[in-house]
Scaffold this active site. Sequence first.
Site, PDB file in Angstrom:
ATOM      1  CG  HIS A  65      21.819  30.537  44.306  1.00 29.88           C
ATOM      2  ND1 HIS A  65      22.288  31.327  43.266  1.00 29.88           N
ATOM      3  CD2 HIS A  65      21.860  29.273  43.835  1.00 29.88           C
ATOM      4  CE1 HIS A  65      22.592  30.567  42.244  1.00 29.88           C
ATOM      5  NE2 HIS A  65      22.347  29.311  42.553  1.00 29.88           N
ATOM      6  CG  ASN A  66      22.830  35.246  42.948  1.00 36.54           C
ATOM      7  OD1 ASN A  66      22.204  34.198  42.872  1.00 36.54           O
ATOM      8  ND2 ASN A  66      22.668  36.226  42.080  1.00 36.54           N
ATOM      9  CE  LYS A 116      19.382  33.790  41.699  1.00 39.81           C
ATOM     10  NZ  LYS A 116      19.317  34.952  40.879  1.00 39.81           N
ATOM     11  CD  GLU A 121      26.397  32.557  40.653  1.00 40.43           C
ATOM     12  OE1 GLU A 121      25.214  32.161  40.776  1.00 40.43           O
ATOM     13  OE2 GLU A 121      26.712  33.493  39.896  1.00 40.43           O
ATOM     14  CB  SER A 142      19.289  30.368  40.160  1.00 42.72           C
ATOM     15  OG  SER A 142      20.646  30.189  39.768  1.00 42.72           O
TER      16      SER A 142
HETATM   17  P1  NBP Z   1      16.816  43.205  32.004  1.00 44.07           P
HETATM   18  O1  NBP Z   1      17.167  43.185  33.423  1.00 44.07           O
HETATM   19  O2  NBP Z   1      17.832  43.656  31.018  1.00 44.07           O
HETATM   20  O3  NBP Z   1      15.493  44.094  31.831  1.00 44.07           O
HETATM   21  C1  NBP Z   1      14.960  44.370  30.551  1.00 44.07           C
HETATM   22  C2  NBP Z   1      13.449  44.326  30.591  1.00 44.07           C
HETATM   23  O4  NBP Z   1      12.931  45.290  31.527  1.00 44.07           O
HETATM   24  C3  NBP Z   1      12.850  44.686  29.246  1.00 44.07           C
HETATM   25  O5  NBP Z   1      11.725  43.889  29.039  1.00 44.07           O
HETATM   26  C4  NBP Z   1      12.476  46.152  29.439  1.00 44.07           C
HETATM   27  O6  NBP Z   1      11.460  46.582  28.563  1.00 44.07           O
HETATM   28  C5  NBP Z   1      11.973  46.105  30.849  1.00 44.07           C
HETATM   29  N1  NBP Z   1      11.837  47.423  31.486  1.00 44.07           N
HETATM   30  C6  NBP Z   1      12.762  48.286  31.934  1.00 44.07           C
HETATM   31 BR1  NBP Z   1      14.551  48.085  31.730  1.00 44.07          BR
HETATM   32  N2  NBP Z   1      12.267  49.388  32.504  1.00 44.07           N
HETATM   33  C7  NBP Z   1      10.932  49.233  32.435  1.00 44.07           C
HETATM   34  C8  NBP Z   1       9.844  50.027  32.854  1.00 44.07           C
HETATM   35  N3  NBP Z   1      10.031  51.182  33.499  1.00 44.07           N
HETATM   36  N4  NBP Z   1       8.607  49.572  32.607  1.00 44.07           N
HETATM   37  C9  NBP Z   1       8.404  48.417  31.965  1.00 44.07           C
HETATM   38  N5  NBP Z   1       9.395  47.597  31.565  1.00 44.07           N
HETATM   39  C10 NBP Z   1      10.656  48.002  31.786  1.00 44.07           C
HETATM   40  O7  NBP Z   1      16.263  41.763  31.529  1.00 44.07           O
HETATM   41  P2  NBP Z   1      16.797  40.282  31.862  1.00 44.07           P
HETATM   42  O8  NBP Z   1      18.271  40.175  31.730  1.00 44.07           O
HETATM   43  O9  NBP Z   1      15.932  39.375  31.076  1.00 44.07           O
HETATM   44  O10 NBP Z   1      16.473  40.091  33.407  1.00 44.07           O
HETATM   45  C11 NBP Z   1      15.154  40.204  33.923  1.00 44.07           C
HETATM   46  C12 NBP Z   1      15.210  40.048  35.432  1.00 44.07           C
HETATM   47  O11 NBP Z   1      15.673  38.742  35.749  1.00 44.07           O
HETATM   48  C13 NBP Z   1      16.159  41.013  36.124  1.00 44.07           C
HETATM   49  O12 NBP Z   1      15.616  41.408  37.344  1.00 44.07           O
HETATM   50  C14 NBP Z   1      17.401  40.195  36.341  1.00 44.07           C
HETATM   51  O13 NBP Z   1      18.159  40.658  37.430  1.00 44.07           O
HETATM   52  C15 NBP Z   1      16.791  38.834  36.603  1.00 44.07           C
HETATM   53  N6  NBP Z   1      17.676  37.711  36.334  1.00 44.07           N
HETATM   54  C16 NBP Z   1      18.496  37.694  35.267  1.00 44.07           C
HETATM   55  C17 NBP Z   1      19.313  36.592  35.038  1.00 44.07           C
HETATM   56  C18 NBP Z   1      20.192  36.577  33.823  1.00 44.07           C
HETATM   57  O14 NBP Z   1      20.980  35.620  33.709  1.00 44.07           O
HETATM   58  N7  NBP Z   1      20.113  37.551  32.917  1.00 44.07           N
HETATM   59  C19 NBP Z   1      19.270  35.498  35.873  1.00 44.07           C
HETATM   60  C20 NBP Z   1      18.402  35.508  36.943  1.00 44.07           C
HETATM   61  C21 NBP Z   1      17.612  36.620  37.162  1.00 44.07           C
HETATM   62  P3  NBP Z   1      11.838  47.228  27.121  1.00 44.07           P
HETATM   63  O15 NBP Z   1      12.064  46.078  26.218  1.00 44.07           O
HETATM   64  O16 NBP Z   1      10.635  48.016  26.790  1.00 44.07           O
HETATM   65  O17 NBP Z   1      13.065  48.071  27.336  1.00 44.07           O
END
Ligand code: NBP
Length: 478
Positions: free
Chosen positions: A186-187, A183, A190, A128
């Site tokens: 937590h959300n 987690k 939130e 988080s």
């Molecule tokens: P995203 O959730 O937007 O995912 C994008 C990533 O997933 C890219 O690297 C993409 O690769 C890859 N990907 C996908 Br989509 N499909 C794929 C597949 N079939 N095979 C391999 N790679 C694949 O990214 P994020 O916002 O950085 O979040 C990452 C994780 O962290 C998520 O589970 C999210 O829920 C969690 N999270 C996010 C936050 C936040 O604030 N954003 C906070 C806490 C947790 P590509 O570049 O090749 O398309």
Amino acid sequence: GTAQIGVTGLAVMGRNLARNFARNGFTVAVHNRTAAKTRALVEEFGSEGTFVPAESAEEFVAALERPRRLVIMVKAGDPTDAVIQEFAPLLEEGDVIIDGGNAHFADTRRREKELRERGIHFVGTGISGGEEGALHGPSIMPGGSAESYASLGPMFEKIAAKAPDGTPCVTHVGPDGAGHFVKMVHNGIEYADMQLIAEAYHLLRAVAGYSPAQIAETFRTWNTGRLDSYLIEITAEVLAHTDAATAKPFVDVVADQAEQKGTGRWTVQIALDLGVPVSGIAEAVFARSLSGHAPLREASRSLPGPAARPLGEDDAGRFADQVEQALYASKIVSYTQGFHQIQAGGDAYDWGIDLGSVAAIWRAGCIIRAAFLDRIREAYDAQHDLPSLLSDKQFAEEIGAAQDDWREVISAAARHGVPTPGFSAALAYYDALRAERLPAALTQAQRDFFGAHTYRRTDREGSFHTLWGGDRSEVRTD
Ligand code: NBP
């Protein structure tokens, strides 16, 4: 391989997490399905530490020292399964896969079991703090085996946020899905925190007649006291912000339809399955969905409301103080409900979760970070088997001291037609728990009447049924 850790999935979260590891002195293998992102990371941030870029899965795995530790940071759901299927065949016994995405804990339990059967540790980890947290120190909630935590713990401790007393915000939450479960809650908390703050804002605006700038000032003051928290702090910033295009308060130009990604909904769904009353979180989820029903709201706009006018300046200040009491009391209830859910999940899945250490790792790094969490940690440290946060002497005293104002605020909300589902649900929970007798007795009697569902008596053991359609005599059914 030479890399102590690898990160695959280099969108905002993965990239920042990889940089955090590298900045803390670890050699980090980096990989992304689309290789351009891997190259961009190394080009832009290569000077921050040691990165080993890998174009293929094979190259990535080869770059890792054994036992391998690889973090998956891709979109939750099918992409996570796809990535696991891609890497698992390349791994060996004892290697560790860490899923840092927002996975549903049931998926984590399934994945952990499958990989365990292949000799691979799977560590479903809640992370988080958004992208800033990932870079500068998140709150980390890892599940999985104790053995995997022995090797990962010291690395996580380095990159995690540090609580005010210097403790890293990470702990081994428990086996398999425990980390993602925590987690999830937590959300949910939130969502509830945000809803309560929104209600306080609405009341200050509609009942006290304050402007957004005045409310920002009020929140700033609250942030120096017991409500001191990240969410109160950013609320003050948002309310003080003026829209550049229109010169209006920014909050007045944002469409009033709240969206959600689903972790709050999961929390409520699972709470229903576990039979845990998390009414505050549920109201927060419903408030967001209600706000999004534009046609329904449009069609309801002409429904009559009360004639009450905003308070005069003299009464507004006193009312604002009462809202602070109501917000604090409702917040205690939200956390009471959230921790009840963690306790119930921990019992149902035999996770052995230590509630005090959950509170401890939320003190920094995450969105709900607050001075308040240290109080919760203290309460559980003082009594590990505390049945409820409301049974803690100090919380009970504080909520008791707040209750008169809390009731007045909710009465005022009703008189002025301001919806306060969060405040009201919290007070209803408090009053229900306090009640000597609940009308559940009547509910049971009705169930017996129409469905012969039987009832227990207050004065004798056993279960009973009254012959409602006959002579109304009572029979014992067990
Ligand atoms: P995203 O959730 O937007 O995912 C994008 C990533 O997933 C890219 O690297 C993409 O690769 C890859 N990907 C996908 Br989509 N499909 C794929 C597949 N079939 N095979 C391999 N790679 C694949 O990214 P994020 O916002 O950085 O979040 C990452 C994780 O962290 C998520 O589970 C999210 O829920 C969690 N999270 C996010 C936050 C936040 O604030 N954003 C906070 C806490 C947790 P590509 O570049 O090749 O398309």
